[in-house]
Design a protein around this motif. Structure first.
Motif, PDB file in Angstrom:
ATOM      1  N   ALA A 161       0.694  -1.268   0.102  1.00  0.00           N
ATOM      2  CA  ALA A 161      -0.150  -0.334  -0.596  1.00  0.00           C
ATOM      3  C   ALA A 161       0.768   1.157   0.600  1.00  0.00           C
ATOM      4  CB  ALA A 161      -0.688   0.014   1.165  1.00  0.00           C
ATOM      5  N   LEU A 162       2.048   1.488   0.917  1.00  0.00           N
ATOM      6  CA  LEU A 162       3.113   2.227   0.685  1.00  0.00           C
ATOM      7  C   LEU A 162       3.287   2.584  -0.185  1.00  0.00           C
ATOM      8  CD1 LEU A 162       4.081   1.750   4.426  1.00  0.00           C
ATOM      9  CD2 LEU A 162       2.916   3.929   3.507  1.00  0.00           C
ATOM     10  N   ALA A 163       4.085   1.582  -1.300  1.00  0.00           N
ATOM     11  CA  ALA A 163       4.585   1.474  -2.363  1.00  0.00           C
ATOM     12  C   ALA A 163       3.443   2.706  -3.254  1.00  0.00           C
ATOM     13  CB  ALA A 163       5.280   0.072  -2.797  1.00  0.00           C
ATOM     14  N   ALA A 164       1.960   2.056  -3.958  1.00  0.00           N
ATOM     15  CA  ALA A 164       1.509   2.309  -4.431  1.00  0.00           C
ATOM     16  C   ALA A 164       1.669   4.433  -3.945  1.00  0.00           C
ATOM     17  CB  ALA A 164       0.371   1.364  -4.127  1.00  0.00           C
ATOM     18  N   VAL A 165       1.393   4.559  -3.573  1.00  0.00           N
ATOM     19  CA  VAL A 165       1.489   5.552  -3.106  1.00  0.00           C
ATOM     20  C   VAL A 165       3.016   6.578  -2.482  1.00  0.00           C
ATOM     21  CG1 VAL A 165      -0.918   5.848  -1.936  1.00  0.00           C
ATOM     22  CG2 VAL A 165       0.936   5.764  -0.284  1.00  0.00           C
ATOM     23  N   GLY A 166       3.360   5.695  -3.023  1.00  0.00           N
ATOM     24  CA  GLY A 166       5.306   6.559  -3.295  1.00  0.00           C
ATOM     25  C   GLY A 166       5.531   7.011  -2.662  1.00  0.00           C
ATOM     26  N   MET A 167       5.276   6.048  -1.451  1.00  0.00           N
ATOM     27  CA  MET A 167       6.172   5.571  -0.264  1.00  0.00           C
ATOM     28  C   MET A 167       6.655   5.226   0.790  1.00  0.00           C
ATOM     29  SD  MET A 167       5.629   8.917   0.942  1.00  0.00           S
ATOM     30  CE  MET A 167       5.741   8.816   3.014  1.00  0.00           C
ATOM     31  N   ALA A 168       7.054   3.876  -0.631  1.00  0.00           N
ATOM     32  CA  ALA A 168       8.228   2.722   0.203  1.00  0.00           C
ATOM     33  C   ALA A 168       9.579   2.408  -0.035  1.00  0.00           C
ATOM     34  CB  ALA A 168       8.116   2.347  -1.569  1.00  0.00           C
ATOM     35  N   LYS A 169      10.041   3.980   0.317  1.00  0.00           N
ATOM     36  CA  LYS A 169      11.318   4.275   1.070  1.00  0.00           C
ATOM     37  C   LYS A 169      11.365   5.366   1.748  1.00  0.00           C
ATOM     38  CE  LYS A 169      13.714   4.588  -3.320  1.00  0.00           C
ATOM     39  NZ  LYS A 169      14.826   5.496  -4.765  1.00  0.00           N
ATOM     40  N   ARG A 170       9.900   5.109   2.641  1.00  0.00           N
ATOM     41  CA  ARG A 170       9.995   6.337   3.904  1.00  0.00           C
ATOM     42  C   ARG A 170       8.863   5.172   4.580  1.00  0.00           C
ATOM     43  NH1 ARG A 170      12.173  11.603   4.256  1.00  0.00           N
ATOM     44  NH2 ARG A 170      12.511  12.435   2.491  1.00  0.00           N
ATOM     45  N   TRP A 171       8.977   4.148   3.899  1.00  0.00           N
ATOM     46  CA  TRP A 171       8.376   3.554   5.291  1.00  0.00           C
ATOM     47  C   TRP A 171       8.862   3.334   7.040  1.00  0.00           C
ATOM     48  CZ3 TRP A 171       9.721  -0.507   8.025  1.00  0.00           C
ATOM     49  CH2 TRP A 171      11.417  -0.964   7.684  1.00  0.00           C
ATOM     50  N   HIS A 172      10.188   3.321   7.163  1.00  0.00           N
ATOM     51  CA  HIS A 172      10.051   3.099   8.405  1.00  0.00           C
ATOM     52  C   HIS A 172       9.795   4.913   9.431  1.00  0.00           C
ATOM     53  CE1 HIS A 172      13.067   4.422   5.982  1.00  0.00           C
ATOM     54  NE2 HIS A 172      14.060   4.796   6.785  1.00  0.00           N
ATOM     55  N   HIS A 173       9.672   5.718   8.511  1.00  0.00           N
ATOM     56  CA  HIS A 173       9.822   7.040   8.968  1.00  0.00           C
ATOM     57  C   HIS A 173       8.543   7.474  10.539  1.00  0.00           C
ATOM     58  CE1 HIS A 173      13.319   9.604   6.914  1.00  0.00           C
ATOM     59  NE2 HIS A 173      13.170   8.214   6.037  1.00  0.00           N
ATOM     60  N   GLN A 174       8.894   8.171  10.887  1.00  0.00           N
ATOM     61  CA  GLN A 174       7.480   8.779  11.406  1.00  0.00           C
ATOM     62  C   GLN A 174       6.912   9.978  10.995  1.00  0.00           C
ATOM     63  OE1 GLN A 174       8.601   9.043  16.113  1.00  0.00           O
ATOM     64  NE2 GLN A 174       9.890   7.080  16.078  1.00  0.00           N
ATOM     65  N   PRO A 175       5.820  10.041  11.045  1.00  0.00           N
ATOM     66  CA  PRO A 175       4.907  11.262  11.161  1.00  0.00           C
ATOM     67  C   PRO A 175       5.988  12.759  10.853  1.00  0.00           C
ATOM     68  CG  PRO A 175       3.856   9.902  12.065  1.00  0.00           C
ATOM     69  CD  PRO A 175       5.435   9.343  12.457  1.00  0.00           C
ATOM     70  N   SER A 176       6.381  12.675  12.058  1.00  0.00           N
ATOM     71  CA  SER A 176       7.389  14.147  12.600  1.00  0.00           C
ATOM     72  C   SER A 176       8.442  13.964  11.312  1.00  0.00           C
ATOM     73  CB  SER A 176       7.385  14.205  14.120  1.00  0.00           C
ATOM     74  OG  SER A 176       8.604  12.540  14.329  1.00  0.00           O
ATOM     75  N   GLU A 177       8.756  13.230  11.025  1.00  0.00           N
ATOM     76  CA  GLU A 177       9.800  13.309   9.799  1.00  0.00           C
ATOM     77  C   GLU A 177       9.012  13.758   8.153  1.00  0.00           C
ATOM     78  OE1 GLU A 177      12.693  10.260  12.291  1.00  0.00           O
ATOM     79  OE2 GLU A 177      11.115   9.416  11.374  1.00  0.00           O
ATOM     80  N   LEU A 178       8.055  13.588   8.395  1.00  0.00           N
ATOM     81  CA  LEU A 178       7.444  13.202   7.404  1.00  0.00           C
ATOM     82  C   LEU A 178       6.760  14.890   6.932  1.00  0.00           C
ATOM     83  CD1 LEU A 178       5.524  10.066   7.274  1.00  0.00           C
ATOM     84  CD2 LEU A 178       7.670  11.072   6.092  1.00  0.00           C
ATOM     85  N   SER A 179       6.975  15.142   5.127  1.00  0.00           N
ATOM     86  CA  SER A 179       5.721  16.716   5.110  1.00  0.00           C
ATOM     87  C   SER A 179       4.677  16.341   5.120  1.00  0.00           C
ATOM     88  CB  SER A 179       6.503  16.904   3.766  1.00  0.00           C
ATOM     89  OG  SER A 179       5.859  16.098   2.947  1.00  0.00           O
ATOM     90  N   GLY A 180       3.729  17.065   5.573  1.00  0.00           N
ATOM     91  CA  GLY A 180       2.112  16.929   4.963  1.00  0.00           C
ATOM     92  C   GLY A 180       1.651  16.562   3.340  1.00  0.00           C
ATOM     93  N   GLY A 181       1.914  16.566   3.034  1.00  0.00           N
ATOM     94  CA  GLY A 181       1.830  15.640   2.025  1.00  0.00           C
ATOM     95  C   GLY A 181       2.717  13.744   2.165  1.00  0.00           C
ATOM     96  N   GLN A 182       3.501  14.180   2.311  1.00  0.00           N
ATOM     97  CA  GLN A 182       3.376  12.409   2.768  1.00  0.00           C
ATOM     98  C   GLN A 182       2.983  11.920   3.864  1.00  0.00           C
ATOM     99  OE1 GLN A 182       7.651  13.681   3.818  1.00  0.00           O
ATOM    100  NE2 GLN A 182       8.853  12.814   1.628  1.00  0.00           N
ATOM    101  N   GLN A 183       2.288  12.890   4.667  1.00  0.00           N
ATOM    102  CA  GLN A 183       1.257  12.422   6.182  1.00  0.00           C
ATOM    103  C   GLN A 183       0.578  11.814   5.336  1.00  0.00           C
ATOM    104  OE1 GLN A 183       1.766  13.970   9.925  1.00  0.00           O
ATOM    105  NE2 GLN A 183       2.409  15.213   8.833  1.00  0.00           N
ATOM    106  N   GLN A 184      -0.135  12.495   3.732  1.00  0.00           N
ATOM    107  CA  GLN A 184      -1.607  12.181   3.578  1.00  0.00           C
ATOM    108  C   GLN A 184      -1.276  11.154   2.839  1.00  0.00           C
ATOM    109  OE1 GLN A 184      -4.705  12.316   4.367  1.00  0.00           O
ATOM    110  NE2 GLN A 184      -4.978  14.325   3.978  1.00  0.00           N
ATOM    111  N   ARG A 185      -0.717  11.048   2.350  1.00  0.00           N
ATOM    112  CA  ARG A 185      -0.302   9.410   1.165  1.00  0.00           C
ATOM    113  C   ARG A 185      -0.014   8.362   2.365  1.00  0.00           C
ATOM    114  NH1 ARG A 185       5.076  10.294  -2.742  1.00  0.00           N
ATOM    115  NH2 ARG A 185       5.405  12.594  -1.643  1.00  0.00           N
ATOM    116  N   VAL A 186       0.777   8.555   3.653  1.00  0.00           N
ATOM    117  CA  VAL A 186       0.152   7.618   4.255  1.00  0.00           C
ATOM    118  C   VAL A 186      -0.904   7.265   5.032  1.00  0.00           C
ATOM    119  CG1 VAL A 186       1.503   6.897   6.852  1.00  0.00           C
ATOM    120  CG2 VAL A 186       3.169   7.795   5.270  1.00  0.00           C
TER     121      VAL A 186
END
Length: 285
Positions: A161-186
């Motif tokens: 599911a994460l790969a499908a929204v372009g977040m395959a390389k960010r799966w180990h990051h916590q929300p505070s380490e992600l931008s707003g757009g990345q958080q919404q993709r998660v």
């Protein structure tokens, strides 16, 4: 509970023939007709505020076909939040009928409504609603954990599911380490990991800059192309323009219902956003 009141054990839950999350989207043009994703018949919602009654919805009748991409617009107080809560089975209408995939919710208890939400509806919210200090992967796994799937199965599905929204390389990051757009993709990955038939998004771009808004809308368009029903609650005309049908509410009533593309057409191609929140976001990035 008084000492003399007998303890009532929880109502037994019926065994399921298939796992909770094994819901396959029917291919377009396949055999058998699916019922409409949403049917509202004369739905009203009234809230009591002391001696005052507030009618948030007034005899709303809507039919949304499976596989459609619909935007519901309205200003503050128009009734769109109340409608979203009813569509998501988070609240019940005061009167009228609501059917989800042909299932009438009138006589369902809270346990059955919770099952219905888990089986058929994926939620995406403006504020992301991710669990802090928890990885993106763990956030996406949560609905599968509630469904009782094994850790191995949960991880594999969440990673897909994460790969499908372009977040395959960010799966180990916590929300505070992600931008707003990345958080919404998660958050979108979490909404689709159970393979629901309908995505219900409440102002999903409200906290995003224009570039992130375009990326998230592109994901919704892709989900719709797969055959999922997407219902988008928004107050922004340029966001609503990405849908195939735009319904406008005012004073709890449907004021306008305009279709821009057929149900099974491809959704409009996402384009640059000109909303106020987009301009501000770009200015402060």
């Amino acid at each position: 509970m008084s000492p003399s009141t007998p303890h009532r054990p929880p109502r037994p839950r019926p065994a399921r023939e298939h796992p909770l999350v094994e819901r396959v989207v029917a291919p377009r043009g396949g055999g058998g007709r699916r019922p409409p994703a949403i049917v509202l018949r004369d739905v009203s919602k009234t809230y009591g505020l002391g001696e005052i009654e507030v009618r948030a919805l007034r005899d709303v009748t809507l039919r949304i076909a499976s596989g459609d991409f619909v935007a519901i617009m309205g200003s503050s107080g128009s009734g769109k939040t109340t409608l979203m809560n009813i569509l998501g089975c988070l609240d019940l209408p005061t009167s009228g009928r609501y059917l989800v995939d042909g299932i009438d919710i009138r006589d369902m208890d809270e346990d059955d409504l919770a099952d219905l939400r888990n089986r058929k509806i994926g939620f995406v919210f403006q504020s992301f609603n991710l669990v802090a200090r928890t990885s993106a992967l763990a956030n996406v796994e949560l609905p599968l954990a509630y469904a009782g799937l094994s850790r191995h199965t949960r991880r594999a599905r969440a990673q897909r599911a994460l790969a499908a929204v372009g977040m395959a390389k960010r799966w180990h990051h916590q929300p505070s380490e992600l931008s707003g757009g990345q958080q919404q993709r998660v958050a979108v990955a979490r909404a689709v990991v159970t393979n629901p038939t309908m995505i219900l998004a409440d102002e999903p771009t409200g906290n995003l800059d224009s570039r992130s808004t375009e990326e998230v809308l592109r994901i919704f368009a892709g989900l719709n192309r797969e055959g999922r029903t997407v219902v988008l609650i928004t107050h922004e005309p340029d966001v609503a323009a990405q849908a195939k049908r735009v319904i406008t509410l005012g004073d709890g009533r449907v004021l306008d219902d305009r279709r821009t593309a057929a149900v099974h057409d491809r959704p409009p191609a996402p384009r640059s956003q000109k909303s106020a929140h987009g301009a501000l976001g770009e200015a402060h990035r």
